[in-house]
Enzyme design. Structure first.
Site, PDB file in Angstrom:
ATOM      1  CG  ASP A   1      39.410 -28.933  65.050  1.00 14.01           C
ATOM      2  OD1 ASP A   1      38.791 -28.081  65.713  1.00 14.01           O
ATOM      3  OD2 ASP A   1      40.307 -28.645  64.225  1.00 14.01           O
TER       4      ASP A   1
ATOM      5  CG  ASP B   1      43.186 -24.518  63.763  1.00 10.45           C
ATOM      6  OD1 ASP B   1      43.871 -25.547  63.614  1.00 10.45           O
ATOM      7  OD2 ASP B   1      41.930 -24.529  63.736  1.00 10.45           O
TER       8      ASP B   1
ATOM      9  CG  HIS C   1      40.185 -33.601  63.587  1.00  7.53           C
ATOM     10  ND1 HIS C   1      39.332 -32.977  62.734  1.00  7.53           N
ATOM     11  CD2 HIS C   1      41.269 -32.761  63.711  1.00  7.53           C
ATOM     12  CE1 HIS C   1      39.851 -31.814  62.351  1.00  7.53           C
ATOM     13  NE2 HIS C   1      41.030 -31.664  62.924  1.00  7.53           N
TER      14      HIS C   1
HETATM   15 ZN   LIG Z   1      40.916 -26.480  64.009  1.00 10.53          ZN
HETATM   16 ZN   LIG Z   2      42.044 -29.784  63.317  1.00 12.02          ZN
END
Ligand SMILES: [Zn+2]
Ligand SMILES: [Zn+2]
Length: 302
Positions: free
Chosen positions: A207, A64, A137
Site C-alpha cells: 500500500d 488485509d 502510507h
Molecule cells: Zn491494504
Molecule cells: Zn494499508
C-alpha cells in the site's frame, strides 16, 4: 519465475477477490508477499502449494495484508512441516509473529524465524535478494524489490573450439566459473564466456502513494506490481488514505521504464474494474489488471 496473484482486493475481500497475497514461484520455492486472510485457501485453489513457501514478506500491519498468516502457519503444522519459515516485515514483525504463534492452543513444530527490516535493508536469499524501501502510507510500511543476482555470460562454442578445448564436461566447468587445464594450458571462464547477464527484477509497492524513491527503485524492473486502489476520478481520496490511483501507477511505470505494470489492491467499490485499467493504459501501454489467480510469467531478459 512466475507470479501468481492470490488476492487482489484492497481492504476487504469481495465474492470475486480475496485480500492481498502475491506468490512468486522460483524453482522449487515460493516467496509470498503479504498474506491477507484466506490466503491458505487461495493457495489450494491455485496450482501452488503453501508448503513450498519459504519466506513471507509483509508490507505493513493493516489486517488485509497479514491476517492470513496465523491460519497459514497452523495449517503448515497440520501438513507436517519441518522446514523453517522466515517472515520479514517492517518494525514490529518479530513481536507480531510471536503474538500470532501464541493464539489459541497452538505450538509450531517447525522453526519460525521473524525479522524486522528497516528501509534500505537487503535480505540475501542465495540466488536472489529482497530489498526493502519505505512505502508512503498511513502507517509504517515497506515496499520490496526481488532481484536475481547476475548470471554468468553465454558460452561461446566457437571460441572454445578455436582455443582447442575439447567439447564435454570441461565446457560445463567453464560455464560454472571454474578454470580448466588442457594439455598443460589453463583456460579461464572469461575467455569463453560473454559478459555477465542480469537477472530478473520484480517490485511490489504494497500500500503506497507514488513517490520519487519508488520510481528510482522500480527503474528497469521486469514487473512492477502497484497499488491501484482507485481510478483517476477518486485519486485525491485514494491519496488521502495513503494509496495510489491506477493512473498514478501508470505514471510511475512510465517514469521507471518497467517491462510490465500489474495493478492490484483494487477498492471493493469497483465491481467492474474497466475504468481502473483504462486510466492506467492511457499513460502506460504494458499494463495488466490482476484478477485472483492471474499468472504472470517473468522470462529471463536474454
Ligand atoms: Zn491494504
Ligand atoms: Zn494499508
Amino acid at each position: 519465475m512466475q507470479i501468481v496473484f492470490l488476492g487482489t482486493s484492497g481492504s476487504w475481500p469481495t465474492p470475486k477477490r480475496n485480500v492481498s497475497g502475491i506468490a512468486v514461484k522460483r524453482g522449487p520455492e515460493v516467496i509470498l508477499f503479504d498474506c491477507g486472510e484466506g490466503t491458505q485457501r487461495q493457495f489450494m485453489a491455485s496450482k501452488l502449494s503453501f508448503m513450498q513457501v519459504s519466506r513471507v514478506f509483509l508490507t505493513h500491519y493493516h489486517g488485509d495484508h497479514f491476517l492470513g498468516l496465523p491460519g497459514l502457519m497452523q495449517s503448515m503444522n497440520f501438513f507436517g512441516r519441518e522446514a523453517a519459515l522466515e517472515v520479514y516485515g517492517p518494525a514490529g514483525c518479530e513481536a507480531l509473529v510471536l503474538q500470532l504463534l501464541s493464539l489459541g492452543h497452538f505450538k509450531a513444530a517447525y522453526p519460525v524465524k521473524a525479522r524486522d527490516l528497516t528501509p534500505g535493508e537487503r535480505v540475501d536469499c542465495g540466488e536472489y535478494t529482497v530489498s526493502a524501501f519505505e512505502a508512503v502510507h498511513t502507517v509504517p510500511g515497506l515496499s520490496y524489490v526481488l532481484e536475481e543476482k547476475e548470471r554468468p555470460g553465454r558460452f561461446d562454442l566457437e571460441k572454445a573450439k578455436a582455443l582447442g578445448i575439447p567439447p564435454g564436461p570441461l565446457y560445463s566447468r567453464l560455464q560454472e566459473g571454474e578454470s580448466v587445464t588442457v594439455g598443460g594450458k589453463t583456460f579461464r571462464p572469461e575467455q569463453v564466456l560473454g559478459p555477465p547477464r542480469r537477472g530478473r527484477k520484480i517490485v511490489y509497492t504494497g500500500d503506497s502513494m507514488p513517490h520519487e524513491t519508488l520510481v528510482a527503485m522500480a527503474r528497469g524492473a521486469d514487473v512492477l506490481i502497484h497499488d491501484a486502489t482507485s481510478d483517476a476520478a477518486l485519486e485525491e481520496k485514494a491519496n488521502r488514505y495513503g494509496h495510489s490511483s491506477s493512473r498514478q501507477a501508470g505514471m510511475v511505470a512510465k517514469e521507471a521504464g518497467v517491462g510490465l505494470l500489474v495493478l492490484t489492491h483494487m477498492s471493493p467499490r469497483y465491481e467492474d474494474p474497466a475504468t481502473l485499467f483504462n486510466d492506467a493504459k492511457a499513460v502506460f501501454d504494458r499494463v495488466l489488471l490482476a484478477d485472483d489467480f492471474a499468472e504472470v510469467e517473468v522470462p529471463y531478459p536474454d
